[in-house]
Design an enzyme around this catalytic site. Structure first.
Site, PDB file in Angstrom:
ATOM      1  N   HIS A  18      -3.640  -3.580  -8.956  1.00  0.00           N
ATOM      2  CA  HIS A  18      -2.733  -2.718  -9.738  1.00  0.00           C
ATOM      3  C   HIS A  18      -3.526  -1.618 -10.458  1.00  0.00           C
ATOM      4  O   HIS A  18      -3.119  -0.455 -10.474  1.00  0.00           O
ATOM      5  CB  HIS A  18      -2.007  -3.537 -10.818  1.00  0.00           C
ATOM      6  CG  HIS A  18      -1.018  -4.548 -10.311  1.00  0.00           C
ATOM      7  ND1 HIS A  18      -1.062  -5.875 -10.701  1.00  0.00           N
ATOM      8  CD2 HIS A  18       0.043  -4.435  -9.495  1.00  0.00           C
ATOM      9  CE1 HIS A  18      -0.061  -6.525 -10.134  1.00  0.00           C
ATOM     10  NE2 HIS A  18       0.622  -5.678  -9.385  1.00  0.00           N
ATOM     11  N   LYS A  42      12.921 -14.019 -13.496  1.00  0.00           N
ATOM     12  CA  LYS A  42      11.786 -14.185 -12.576  1.00  0.00           C
ATOM     13  C   LYS A  42      10.829 -15.265 -13.056  1.00  0.00           C
ATOM     14  O   LYS A  42       9.839 -15.537 -12.400  1.00  0.00           O
ATOM     15  CB  LYS A  42      11.036 -12.858 -12.428  1.00  0.00           C
ATOM     16  CG  LYS A  42      11.734 -11.862 -11.504  1.00  0.00           C
ATOM     17  CD  LYS A  42      10.734 -10.891 -10.902  1.00  0.00           C
ATOM     18  CE  LYS A  42      11.335 -10.115  -9.737  1.00  0.00           C
ATOM     19  NZ  LYS A  42      10.315  -9.357  -9.005  1.00  0.00           N
ATOM     20  N   ARG A  91      -0.015  -3.063   0.006  1.00  0.00           N
ATOM     21  CA  ARG A  91      -1.290  -3.680   0.374  1.00  0.00           C
ATOM     22  C   ARG A  91      -1.403  -3.873   1.874  1.00  0.00           C
ATOM     23  O   ARG A  91      -2.453  -3.729   2.463  1.00  0.00           O
ATOM     24  CB  ARG A  91      -1.432  -5.047  -0.302  1.00  0.00           C
ATOM     25  CG  ARG A  91      -1.675  -4.992  -1.776  1.00  0.00           C
ATOM     26  CD  ARG A  91      -1.425  -6.326  -2.395  1.00  0.00           C
ATOM     27  NE  ARG A  91      -0.049  -6.753  -2.163  1.00  0.00           N
ATOM     28  CZ  ARG A  91       0.534  -7.761  -2.773  1.00  0.00           C
ATOM     29  NH1 ARG A  91      -0.141  -8.490  -3.625  1.00  0.00           N
ATOM     30  NH2 ARG A  91       1.790  -8.076  -2.517  1.00  0.00           N
ATOM     31  N   SER A 129      -0.770 -11.236  -7.767  1.00  0.00           N
ATOM     32  CA  SER A 129      -0.654 -11.993  -9.025  1.00  0.00           C
ATOM     33  C   SER A 129      -0.365 -13.452  -8.707  1.00  0.00           C
ATOM     34  O   SER A 129      -0.892 -14.359  -9.358  1.00  0.00           O
ATOM     35  CB  SER A 129       0.481 -11.423  -9.883  1.00  0.00           C
ATOM     36  OG  SER A 129       0.264 -10.070 -10.154  1.00  0.00           O
TER      37      SER A 129
HETATM   38  O1  PNS Z   1       6.029  -6.702  -9.520  1.00  0.00           O
HETATM   39  P1  PNS Z   1       7.326  -6.870  -8.812  1.00  0.00           P
HETATM   40  O2  PNS Z   1       7.954  -8.181  -9.238  1.00  0.00           O
HETATM   41  O3  PNS Z   1       7.189  -6.734  -7.336  1.00  0.00           O
HETATM   42  O4  PNS Z   1       8.300  -5.684  -9.290  1.00  0.00           O
HETATM   43  C1  PNS Z   1       9.627  -5.645  -8.854  1.00  0.00           C
HETATM   44  C2  PNS Z   1      10.432  -4.574  -9.623  1.00  0.00           C
HETATM   45  C3  PNS Z   1      10.284  -4.738 -11.125  1.00  0.00           C
HETATM   46  C4  PNS Z   1       9.920  -3.186  -9.235  1.00  0.00           C
HETATM   47  C5  PNS Z   1      11.915  -4.737  -9.186  1.00  0.00           C
HETATM   48  O5  PNS Z   1      12.290  -6.064  -9.318  1.00  0.00           O
HETATM   49  C6  PNS Z   1      12.866  -3.842  -9.991  1.00  0.00           C
HETATM   50  O6  PNS Z   1      12.850  -2.649  -9.870  1.00  0.00           O
HETATM   51  N1  PNS Z   1      13.697  -4.488 -10.843  1.00  0.00           N
HETATM   52  C7  PNS Z   1      14.644  -3.790 -11.692  1.00  0.00           C
HETATM   53  C8  PNS Z   1      16.083  -3.998 -11.234  1.00  0.00           C
HETATM   54  C9  PNS Z   1      16.465  -2.993 -10.164  1.00  0.00           C
HETATM   55  O7  PNS Z   1      16.415  -1.795 -10.350  1.00  0.00           O
HETATM   56  N2  PNS Z   1      16.861  -3.528  -8.997  1.00  0.00           N
HETATM   57  C10 PNS Z   1      17.228  -2.734  -7.849  1.00  0.00           C
HETATM   58  C11 PNS Z   1      15.994  -2.408  -7.032  1.00  0.00           C
HETATM   59  S1  PNS Z   1      16.433  -1.641  -5.535  1.00  0.00           S
END
Ligand code: PNS
Length: 164
Positions: A18, A42, A91, A129
């Site tokens: 990251h 989550k 990645r 992670s």
């Molecule tokens: O680190 P992660 O868990 O891969 O991040 C995922 C994240 C936070 C980018 C995704 O879960 C997100 O954007 N959540 C917010 C809710 C949202 O907008 N959902 C629609 C996405 S298309």
């Protein structure tokens, strides 16, 4: 035009992969907001306050990077912060399908925000992670894969909850 990017994620914990993306992003964007998801569905290992503290301490060397948290739709947050871009790291091919779906859904919801994919250094292509947590939980060494601040927090967390 000043370009602001949101770099969203759970960052449970932030990894050196990251950080590699952030270090590349600061060369492209005027401002980067690292935005940690507040949604507890989550079930993150580290509480949000600790995840934010770790990220703040490791990005403090970049004046153009700030740290925040959000809930609700990412595109609503990006719009509210005046961001033109969402940064996501890719990645490997295995990341692609989920990221592609999210990017297109986000574009449909908010055509004014562009998703930009960036590749971390190949040395971090296997670092996640999730795997880092598993290795620390089982007593392995993750030196060089995550910031030392994160290793200490993870060890403290597992010391208090047990390896499960
Ligand atoms: O680190 P992660 O868990 O891969 O991040 C995922 C994240 C936070 C980018 C995704 O879960 C997100 O954007 N959540 C917010 C809710 C949202 O907008 N959902 C629609 C996405 S298309």
């Amino acid at each position: 035009m000043q370009v602001t990017a949101v770099y969203p994620g759970s960052f449970d914990p932030i990894t050196n992969g990251h950080l590699d993306i952030i270090s590349r992003g600061v060369r492209l964007f005027d401002r980067i907001i690292v935005a940690l998801l507040r949604n507890e569905d989550k079930a993150p290992l580290l509480p949000l306050s600790e995840r934010i503290e770790i990220v703040r301490s490791v990005v403090s060397r970049y004046p153009s990077v700030t740290v925040d948290s959000f809930d609700g739709l990412l595109v609503d947050y990006a719009r509210a912060r005046g961001a033109q871009a969402i940064v996501r790291g890719l990645r490997a091919l295995s990341d692609f399908e989920y990221e592609f779906q999210m990017a297109l859904m986000n574009r449909r919801l908010e055509p004014g925000v562009e998703t930009v994919f960036m590749m971390p250094s190949e040395g971090y292509s296997y670092v996640s992670s999730h795997l880092v947590k598993e290795v620390v939980r089982l007593g392995g060494d993750v030196t060089g894969l995550v910031p030392v601040e994160a290793i200490e927090r993870l060890k403290a967390r597992y010391a208090s909850t047990g390896p499960g």
